[in-house]
Design a protein around this motif. Sequence first.
Motif, PDB file in Angstrom:
ATOM      1  N   ASN A   1       0.841  -1.190   0.000  1.00  0.00           N
ATOM      2  CA  ASN A   1       0.000   0.000   0.000  1.00  0.00           C
ATOM      3  C   ASN A   1       0.884   1.252   0.000  1.00  0.00           C
ATOM      4  O   ASN A   1       1.773   1.387   0.838  1.00  0.00           O
ATOM      5  N   PRO A   2       0.644   2.188  -0.923  1.00  0.00           N
ATOM      6  CA  PRO A   2       1.461   3.407  -0.980  1.00  0.00           C
ATOM      7  C   PRO A   2       1.355   4.297   0.251  1.00  0.00           C
ATOM      8  O   PRO A   2       2.145   5.219   0.409  1.00  0.00           O
ATOM      9  N   VAL A   3       0.417   4.011   1.169  1.00  0.00           N
ATOM     10  CA  VAL A   3       0.332   4.804   2.394  1.00  0.00           C
ATOM     11  C   VAL A   3       1.635   4.681   3.185  1.00  0.00           C
ATOM     12  O   VAL A   3       2.047   5.629   3.855  1.00  0.00           O
ATOM     13  N   VAL A   4       2.313   3.546   3.071  1.00  0.00           N
ATOM     14  CA  VAL A   4       3.590   3.362   3.759  1.00  0.00           C
ATOM     15  C   VAL A   4       4.613   4.372   3.227  1.00  0.00           C
ATOM     16  O   VAL A   4       5.289   5.052   3.993  1.00  0.00           O
ATOM     17  N   LEU A   5       4.711   4.465   1.922  1.00  0.00           N
ATOM     18  CA  LEU A   5       5.642   5.401   1.295  1.00  0.00           C
ATOM     19  C   LEU A   5       5.260   6.850   1.603  1.00  0.00           C
ATOM     20  O   LEU A   5       6.114   7.678   1.902  1.00  0.00           O
ATOM     21  N   THR A   6       3.971   7.147   1.554  1.00  0.00           N
ATOM     22  CA  THR A   6       3.502   8.508   1.841  1.00  0.00           C
ATOM     23  C   THR A   6       3.881   8.919   3.257  1.00  0.00           C
ATOM     24  O   THR A   6       4.397  10.019   3.474  1.00  0.00           O
ATOM     25  N   ARG A   7       3.664   8.029   4.220  1.00  0.00           N
ATOM     26  CA  ARG A   7       3.997   8.360   5.607  1.00  0.00           C
ATOM     27  C   ARG A   7       5.505   8.483   5.787  1.00  0.00           C
ATOM     28  O   ARG A   7       5.987   9.380   6.484  1.00  0.00           O
ATOM     29  N   SER A   8       6.272   7.599   5.162  1.00  0.00           N
ATOM     30  CA  SER A   8       7.733   7.668   5.310  1.00  0.00           C
ATOM     31  C   SER A   8       8.273   8.964   4.711  1.00  0.00           C
ATOM     32  O   SER A   8       9.203   9.560   5.267  1.00  0.00           O
ATOM     33  N   ARG A   9       7.695   9.412   3.606  1.00  0.00           N
ATOM     34  CA  ARG A   9       8.116  10.703   3.024  1.00  0.00           C
ATOM     35  C   ARG A   9       7.816  11.848   3.979  1.00  0.00           C
ATOM     36  O   ARG A   9       8.633  12.734   4.164  1.00  0.00           O
ATOM     37  N   LYS A  10       6.639  11.819   4.580  1.00  0.00           N
ATOM     38  CA  LYS A  10       6.258  12.852   5.543  1.00  0.00           C
ATOM     39  C   LYS A  10       7.243  12.868   6.716  1.00  0.00           C
ATOM     40  O   LYS A  10       7.608  13.928   7.213  1.00  0.00           O
ATOM     41  N   LEU A  11       7.687  11.688   7.134  1.00  0.00           N
ATOM     42  CA  LEU A  11       8.623  11.568   8.254  1.00  0.00           C
ATOM     43  C   LEU A  11      10.077  11.776   7.826  1.00  0.00           C
ATOM     44  O   LEU A  11      10.958  11.831   8.676  1.00  0.00           O
ATOM     45  N   ALA A  12      10.314  11.864   6.521  1.00  0.00           N
ATOM     46  CA  ALA A  12      11.665  12.002   5.966  1.00  0.00           C
ATOM     47  C   ALA A  12      12.560  10.836   6.381  1.00  0.00           C
ATOM     48  O   ALA A  12      13.715  11.015   6.763  1.00  0.00           O
ATOM     49  N   VAL A  13      11.998   9.627   6.279  1.00  0.00           N
ATOM     50  CA  VAL A  13      12.729   8.405   6.607  1.00  0.00           C
ATOM     51  C   VAL A  13      12.714   7.515   5.367  1.00  0.00           C
ATOM     52  O   VAL A  13      11.649   7.266   4.802  1.00  0.00           O
ATOM     53  N   PRO A  14      13.869   7.027   4.948  1.00  0.00           N
ATOM     54  CA  PRO A  14      13.893   6.120   3.799  1.00  0.00           C
ATOM     55  C   PRO A  14      12.995   4.910   4.046  1.00  0.00           C
ATOM     56  O   PRO A  14      12.851   4.458   5.192  1.00  0.00           O
ATOM     57  N   CYS A  15      12.411   4.407   2.978  1.00  0.00           N
ATOM     58  CA  CYS A  15      11.448   3.313   3.100  1.00  0.00           C
ATOM     59  C   CYS A  15      11.646   2.305   1.987  1.00  0.00           C
ATOM     60  O   CYS A  15      11.876   2.684   0.837  1.00  0.00           O
ATOM     61  N   ARG A  16      11.551   1.057   2.341  1.00  0.00           N
ATOM     62  CA  ARG A  16      11.460  -0.021   1.357  1.00  0.00           C
ATOM     63  C   ARG A  16      10.147  -0.731   1.669  1.00  0.00           C
ATOM     64  O   ARG A  16       9.999  -1.309   2.739  1.00  0.00           O
ATOM     65  N   TYR A  17       9.197  -0.618   0.763  1.00  0.00           N
ATOM     66  CA  TYR A  17       7.915  -1.271   0.994  1.00  0.00           C
ATOM     67  C   TYR A  17       7.632  -2.267  -0.118  1.00  0.00           C
ATOM     68  O   TYR A  17       8.298  -2.264  -1.156  1.00  0.00           O
ATOM     69  N   GLY A  18       6.697  -3.159   0.135  1.00  0.00           N
ATOM     70  CA  GLY A  18       6.433  -4.243  -0.797  1.00  0.00           C
ATOM     71  C   GLY A  18       7.546  -5.277  -0.756  1.00  0.00           C
ATOM     72  O   GLY A  18       7.748  -6.009  -1.727  1.00  0.00           O
ATOM     73  N   CYS A  19       8.262  -5.364   0.356  1.00  0.00           N
ATOM     74  CA  CYS A  19       9.370  -6.317   0.492  1.00  0.00           C
ATOM     75  C   CYS A  19       8.815  -7.736   0.549  1.00  0.00           C
ATOM     76  O   CYS A  19       7.970  -8.035   1.390  1.00  0.00           O
ATOM     77  N   LYS A  20       9.292  -8.582  -0.308  1.00  0.00           N
ATOM     78  CA  LYS A  20       8.893  -9.988  -0.256  1.00  0.00           C
ATOM     79  C   LYS A  20       9.616 -10.698   0.875  1.00  0.00           C
ATOM     80  O   LYS A  20       9.104 -11.629   1.467  1.00  0.00           O
ATOM     81  N   ASP A  21      10.840 -10.256   1.165  1.00  0.00           N
ATOM     82  CA  ASP A  21      11.671 -10.864   2.198  1.00  0.00           C
ATOM     83  C   ASP A  21      12.359  -9.738   2.960  1.00  0.00           C
ATOM     84  O   ASP A  21      13.337  -9.162   2.489  1.00  0.00           O
ATOM     85  N   LYS A  22      11.834  -9.419   4.135  1.00  0.00           N
ATOM     86  CA  LYS A  22      12.373  -8.294   4.910  1.00  0.00           C
ATOM     87  C   LYS A  22      13.831  -8.492   5.285  1.00  0.00           C
ATOM     88  O   LYS A  22      14.615  -7.545   5.253  1.00  0.00           O
ATOM     89  N   LEU A  23      14.186  -9.714   5.667  1.00  0.00           N
ATOM     90  CA  LEU A  23      15.568  -9.954   6.072  1.00  0.00           C
ATOM     91  C   LEU A  23      16.520  -9.733   4.901  1.00  0.00           C
ATOM     92  O   LEU A  23      17.559  -9.095   5.059  1.00  0.00           O
ATOM     93  N   ALA A  24      16.175 -10.217   3.721  1.00  0.00           N
ATOM     94  CA  ALA A  24      17.028  -9.991   2.553  1.00  0.00           C
ATOM     95  C   ALA A  24      17.158  -8.494   2.277  1.00  0.00           C
ATOM     96  O   ALA A  24      18.257  -8.006   1.970  1.00  0.00           O
TER      97      ALA A  24
END
Length: 176
Positions: A67-90
């Motif tokens: 969901n792009p809401v993750v990216l929208t919120r991270s931009r507002k917070l000025a924090v880099p974001c990787r969303y839609g990760c199939k494997d968070k650890l990787a």
Amino acid sequence: MIDQELQQLIRQIRLVAFDFDGVFTDNTVIVSEDGIEFVRCWRGDGIGLRLLEQLGLACVILSTEENPVVLTRSRKLAVPCRYGCKDKLATLKEIAAERNIPLEAIAFVGNDINDAGCLQAVGLPIVVQDAHPDVLPLARFRTTTPGGYGAVREVCDLFKNVLQQTEGKRDGSRSV
């Protein structure tokens, strides 16, 4: 009061990685009749993230959610974001390699079983108060605040308190 071992772990951290849903949010999703999703976040978390920046710590948000809401919120917070990760650890390992930071120098804040790999791999695994019971044993620290109600801020304040205490012992300063 936090123990000496936890304080030492905090002093070694260079990157704090956060899950999004259930950490920045209270895990509630409101869906409109048009299929648009809304989430609830705690505004004070942004101030906490600025504290981490001032302390010289990098932050990143990792989410399996597409969901792009993750990216929208991270931009507002000025924090880099990787969303839609199939494997968070990787993804976390990629970020660590890109920044030349060993996994032992990373804290990860999560709340559910899809965070287990990251929680097991990092130097400081943290879960929010209302985390799923399956990940509780993986945590070195558990917030007193549930996700979406200031848990991120609590983690940031924990780092601030420990790191300022360390600075104060070294040079007498206590400012952020």
